[in-house]
Write a protein that holds these residues in place. Structure first.
Motif, PDB file in Angstrom:
ATOM      1  N   GLY A 102      -9.189  -0.725   4.987  1.00 47.43           N
ATOM      2  CA  GLY A 102     -10.693  -0.927   6.659  1.00 47.43           C
ATOM      3  C   GLY A 102     -12.040  -0.144   6.324  1.00 47.43           C
ATOM      4  N   LYS A 103     -11.554   0.869   6.067  1.00 49.29           N
ATOM      5  CA  LYS A 103     -13.135   2.018   5.312  1.00 49.29           C
ATOM      6  C   LYS A 103     -13.646   0.761   4.629  1.00 49.29           C
ATOM      7  CE  LYS A 103     -10.022   6.388   6.164  1.00 49.29           C
ATOM      8  NZ  LYS A 103     -11.481   7.108   7.551  1.00 49.29           N
ATOM      9  N   ASN A 104     -12.419   0.201   2.828  1.00 55.39           N
ATOM     10  CA  ASN A 104     -13.862  -0.059   2.358  1.00 55.39           C
ATOM     11  C   ASN A 104     -12.890  -1.143   1.180  1.00 55.39           C
ATOM     12  OD1 ASN A 104     -14.539  -1.166  -0.391  1.00 55.39           O
ATOM     13  ND2 ASN A 104     -15.937   0.995  -0.197  1.00 55.39           N
ATOM     14  N   PRO A 105     -12.575  -1.956   1.580  1.00 53.32           N
ATOM     15  CA  PRO A 105     -11.618  -2.724   0.840  1.00 53.32           C
ATOM     16  C   PRO A 105     -11.271  -3.134  -0.358  1.00 53.32           C
ATOM     17  CG  PRO A 105     -13.855  -4.387   1.118  1.00 53.32           C
ATOM     18  CD  PRO A 105     -14.291  -3.417   1.817  1.00 53.32           C
ATOM     19  N   PHE A 133      -7.756  -2.699  -4.963  1.00 53.93           N
ATOM     20  CA  PHE A 133      -7.387  -1.900  -5.931  1.00 53.93           C
ATOM     21  C   PHE A 133      -6.667  -0.906  -6.763  1.00 53.93           C
ATOM     22  CE2 PHE A 133     -11.085  -4.458  -5.556  1.00 53.93           C
ATOM     23  CZ  PHE A 133     -11.006  -6.187  -6.122  1.00 53.93           C
ATOM     24  N   ASP A 134      -7.175   0.004  -5.761  1.00 52.72           N
ATOM     25  CA  ASP A 134      -6.275   1.016  -6.274  1.00 52.72           C
ATOM     26  C   ASP A 134      -4.963   0.943  -5.774  1.00 52.72           C
ATOM     27  OD1 ASP A 134      -6.447   3.403  -7.881  1.00 52.72           O
ATOM     28  OD2 ASP A 134      -6.665   4.458  -5.651  1.00 52.72           O
ATOM     29  N   THR A 135      -4.656  -0.207  -5.548  1.00 53.73           N
ATOM     30  CA  THR A 135      -2.991  -0.314  -5.230  1.00 53.73           C
ATOM     31  C   THR A 135      -2.560  -0.952  -6.139  1.00 53.73           C
ATOM     32  OG1 THR A 135      -3.425   0.586  -2.759  1.00 53.73           O
ATOM     33  CG2 THR A 135      -1.276  -0.480  -3.418  1.00 53.73           C
ATOM     34  N   CYS A 136      -2.794  -2.260  -5.090  1.00 49.75           N
ATOM     35  CA  CYS A 136      -2.298  -3.941  -5.841  1.00 49.75           C
ATOM     36  C   CYS A 136      -3.225  -4.794  -4.725  1.00 49.75           C
ATOM     37  CB  CYS A 136      -1.125  -3.943  -6.370  1.00 49.75           C
ATOM     38  SG  CYS A 136      -0.074  -4.327  -4.338  1.00 49.75           S
ATOM     39  N   LEU A 137      -2.973  -5.903  -5.660  1.00 48.29           N
ATOM     40  CA  LEU A 137      -3.341  -6.800  -4.853  1.00 48.29           C
ATOM     41  C   LEU A 137      -2.495  -8.054  -4.624  1.00 48.29           C
ATOM     42  CD1 LEU A 137      -6.318  -6.095  -4.642  1.00 48.29           C
ATOM     43  CD2 LEU A 137      -7.063  -8.010  -4.796  1.00 48.29           C
ATOM     44  N   ILE A 159       3.718  -6.777   8.303  1.00 47.88           N
ATOM     45  CA  ILE A 159       3.191  -6.337   6.738  1.00 47.88           C
ATOM     46  C   ILE A 159       1.235  -5.948   7.569  1.00 47.88           C
ATOM     47  CG2 ILE A 159       3.158  -9.532   7.248  1.00 47.88           C
ATOM     48  CD1 ILE A 159       3.006  -9.261   3.663  1.00 47.88           C
ATOM     49  N   PRO A 160       0.782  -5.021   6.836  1.00 50.00           N
ATOM     50  CA  PRO A 160      -0.225  -4.505   6.723  1.00 50.00           C
ATOM     51  C   PRO A 160      -0.872  -4.814   5.928  1.00 50.00           C
ATOM     52  CG  PRO A 160       1.254  -2.712   6.243  1.00 50.00           C
ATOM     53  CD  PRO A 160       2.026  -3.827   5.647  1.00 50.00           C
ATOM     54  N   GLY A 161      -2.608  -4.632   5.915  1.00 46.64           N
ATOM     55  CA  GLY A 161      -3.341  -4.589   4.893  1.00 46.64           C
ATOM     56  C   GLY A 161      -4.108  -6.311   4.332  1.00 46.64           C
ATOM     57  N   ILE A 162      -4.843  -6.309   3.019  1.00 45.53           N
ATOM     58  CA  ILE A 162      -4.796  -7.066   2.485  1.00 45.53           C
ATOM     59  C   ILE A 162      -4.139  -7.972   2.425  1.00 45.53           C
ATOM     60  CG2 ILE A 162      -3.965  -6.296  -0.121  1.00 45.53           C
ATOM     61  CD1 ILE A 162      -6.891  -7.942  -0.703  1.00 45.53           C
ATOM     62  N   ALA A 163      -2.725  -8.257   2.561  1.00 43.52           N
ATOM     63  CA  ALA A 163      -0.863  -8.707   2.464  1.00 43.52           C
ATOM     64  C   ALA A 163      -0.950  -9.502   3.918  1.00 43.52           C
ATOM     65  CB  ALA A 163       0.144  -8.179   1.935  1.00 43.52           C
ATOM     66  N   GLY A 164      -1.319  -8.607   4.141  1.00 46.47           N
ATOM     67  CA  GLY A 164      -1.241  -9.299   6.078  1.00 46.47           C
ATOM     68  C   GLY A 164      -2.144 -10.024   6.722  1.00 46.47           C
ATOM     69  N   GLN A 165      -3.684 -10.645   5.738  1.00 40.85           N
ATOM     70  CA  GLN A 165      -4.599 -11.588   6.109  1.00 40.85           C
ATOM     71  C   GLN A 165      -4.236 -12.520   5.261  1.00 40.85           C
ATOM     72  OE1 GLN A 165      -8.843  -9.512   5.200  1.00 40.85           O
ATOM     73  NE2 GLN A 165      -8.247  -8.144   6.256  1.00 40.85           N
ATOM     74  N   TRP A 199       5.105 -11.094  -3.370  1.00 40.17           N
ATOM     75  CA  TRP A 199       3.682 -11.621  -3.936  1.00 40.17           C
ATOM     76  C   TRP A 199       2.804 -10.488  -3.996  1.00 40.17           C
ATOM     77  CZ3 TRP A 199       1.196 -13.431  -0.074  1.00 40.17           C
ATOM     78  CH2 TRP A 199       1.725 -13.609   0.961  1.00 40.17           C
ATOM     79  N   TRP A 200       3.119  -9.732  -2.118  1.00 41.00           N
ATOM     80  CA  TRP A 200       1.595  -9.216  -2.147  1.00 41.00           C
ATOM     81  C   TRP A 200       1.909  -7.540  -2.991  1.00 41.00           C
ATOM     82  CZ3 TRP A 200       5.136 -11.113   1.174  1.00 41.00           C
ATOM     83  CH2 TRP A 200       6.572 -10.085   1.956  1.00 41.00           C
ATOM     84  N   GLU A 201       2.725  -7.565  -3.737  1.00 44.72           N
ATOM     85  CA  GLU A 201       2.843  -5.996  -4.037  1.00 44.72           C
ATOM     86  C   GLU A 201       3.792  -5.939  -5.393  1.00 44.72           C
ATOM     87  OE1 GLU A 201       2.668  -2.923  -1.268  1.00 44.72           O
ATOM     88  OE2 GLU A 201       3.953  -3.838  -0.027  1.00 44.72           O
TER      89      GLU A 201
END
Lengths: 362, 362
Positions: free
Chosen positions: A102-105, A109-113, A177-183, A237-239
């Motif tokens: 949320g602060k910077n999408p 990339f520092d975790t995974c997509l 399911i949080p974050g980009i995976a939730g999107q 598949w999200w991680e």
């Protein structure tokens, strides 16, 4: 202790503390840092990594550089680690950068997509593909220096109260399911929920949510999901390999003697492998116990996998348009990813695939 | 300063002093070690790892602990590293333990076995499955302490002057393939040859041998095999992830200050990932260039893969009967392997397989 003795001790101690700075080039300062972890002590691999780091750093410095780790909630909440390190209220932290999507999408990339790189591919990108440099430019905007310091390996796809066979089964599904995976899940019609660790089980038990993803067998077993949502899907598949990061307040990092920088870097790099090796070593037994206890393993259908992949990359395209940092890193990341996946298709997967197929047949 | 203020300062300084060891204990000895590498400077990832280790150790010790690396042939030949470290003629070495299969077949477990574990599985076994302890018992008999310090990842299956489709094509095939892999090839009817690195190309060019295995695209490209044996097979079923080891003469290891031990351990562990990440990052481009230059990619047929696997495990059974060390380690290794392969079948491969299948389709 007598007052005079105390004063003498004071003078001595004060002097000792002062000359700890480079009176002789070989001497290093005594440091005691506080580390805020995003993880509770119950997640003994994620939390255990901070214990591993503390011990290694202390051993490598003859006890002169000490790091006291505090679990999620002891100093700040699990998702406030970035803020605590940024402000300097703690010197360092151990966290997942995608918590700060949320602060910077670009933190993703520092975790995974979703449908991104696996653990080894992420390591290759970070160490030899320019990933570390790109991520550090982003972290610097938050007054933070960051290093790889753990990975869970590929995660599982979570626990579901009913079977999920088609895209229709995802419509309206309330899932933790949080974050980009939730999107991505939202684009498939699901209703992603942001729920903190301790609240997931009761929400699933009460039926407030229909499904929840967590980590993998070792950690999922502890939460007892199999009792209330028996369908256990894979792959997550999200991680495909979720990296954990070590944050250091930038002023503290810059002020470190070069030897301490080298020691922290090498210890964090060791921890990166130590963690995934520990998960890899434990997940087989944990999964066997989960299945014996009633968990029903199910692979996601191709229909769901393919639709999810399509939506994931459509989302990345949109984010790349909207956010400069995301766009810049995505270009580098995606080129590297395509290249390394094409190599793994020849170099790694045929070996792994044959070995596992043989194992399954026995 | 008022007395009360001084006492307060005393308490603060005293705390700082408590975590500061006496000045004398902070000093570490200046050490300069010689390292014998099994690899020539041209193999810049295998050789580069020793440069990485030297720099990291020097940086972490403010230059007090220096390691001067010598390439294969500079002090001893590439396959004499164990002897040189054992005798103490050098303090340490960087080598593949399976070079010493003839001295003790259990050394194979410190590198890899045909159809054995991949890189990540090997790491899990070594760090969290008891592998390190078992291997060190063997190395101790040779006056050596050993640590993981690199991995090539899954290797390619080598270069062949003609296509190899069936087991019949292997009969009488003269192939450069050393160690335990050569023994498996011999059971399939091939004629394994032990040929040192620099002699492989001329032997293949002259037709003295029909095939040769080396490492993977990054290193194979340097030797130019594609010009003389264009069929490039995969996967390298005998090396699903070949570990490289850091040997230390046991007396030297035991005499090291604890901080230096910790630094060497953590730096070697970092190098383990650094190396495979470098291969992973470079192999894709190297393979593309090889194919553009005429290399013809071919997967080994199932007939060959299945026969090779059967012979490999039959050989392990025989070795376990004949050699106590091999038998003891094989039992632990095989149980761990079966467990971790069953986990990767669910946790890792379905993700990797889907991602690579999508990439291949585009």
């Amino acid at each position: 202790m007598k007052r005079r003795a105390l004063i003498t001790a004071a003078a001595t101690a004060g002097f000792a503390a002062m000359i700890t700075r480079p009176a002789i080039a070989q001497e290093q300062p005594a440091l005691r840092w506080r580390l805020a972890s995003s993880f509770p002590k119950g997640l003994d691999t994620l939390w255990g990594a901070t214990q591993f780091i503390s011990k290694r750093v202390a051993d490598a410095t003859d006890g002169r550089f000490r790091i006291d780790a505090f679990a999620a909630g002891e100093i700040v909440g699990g998702a406030q680690v970035l803020d605590a390190v940024q402000s300097g209220s703690v010197e360092c932290g151990h966290t997942n950068s995608n918590f700060y999507f949320g602060k910077n999408p670009a933190f993703a990339f520092d975790t995974c997509l979703p449908f991104g790189m696996n653990t080894r591919q992420q390591n290759a990108w970070m160490v030899h593909g320019g990933g570390n440099e790109l991520i550090r430019e982003v972290a610097k905007k938050f007054n933070i220096h960051t290093m790889q310091a753990g990975n869970t390996g590929a995660q599982m796809g979570g626990w579901y109260r009913k079977e999920i066979n088609t895209l229709a089964d995802l419509k309206g599904l309330k899932m933790r399911i949080p974050g980009i995976a939730g999107q991505v899940m939202a684009r498939l019609g699901a209703v992603p929920q942001q729920i903190a660790g301790g609240d997931v089980y009761p929400a699933l038990e009460r039926g407030t949510i229909d499904a929840a993803e967590w980590v993998g067998p070792v950690d999922d077993e502890k939460l007892g999901f199999a009792r209330i949502a028996k369908y256990y899907y894979y792959p997550g598949w999200w991680e495909g390999g979720a990296q954990v990061s070590f944050y250091v307040n930038l002023e503290r990092w810059n002020a470190l003697p070069p030897a301490y920088k080298a020691i922290l870097e090498t210890v964090c790099a060791e921890t990166n492998t130590w963690m995934v090796a520990k998960y890899d070593a434990g997940n087989g037994d944990a999964l066997r116990r989960l299945v014996a206890g009633g968990a029903v393993l199910r692979p996601f259908s191709n229909e769901i996998m393919e639709a999810a992949r399509k939506e994931a990359f459509a989302l990345y395209g949109e984010l790349a348009q909207q956010h400069e940092d995301f766009g810049r890193i995505y270009k580098n990341w995606n080129e590297f990813r395509e290249k390394i996946v094409s190599w793994f298709r020849i170099g790694e997967l045929p070996f792994d695939y044959f070995v596992q197929a043989q194992a399954a047949r026995r």
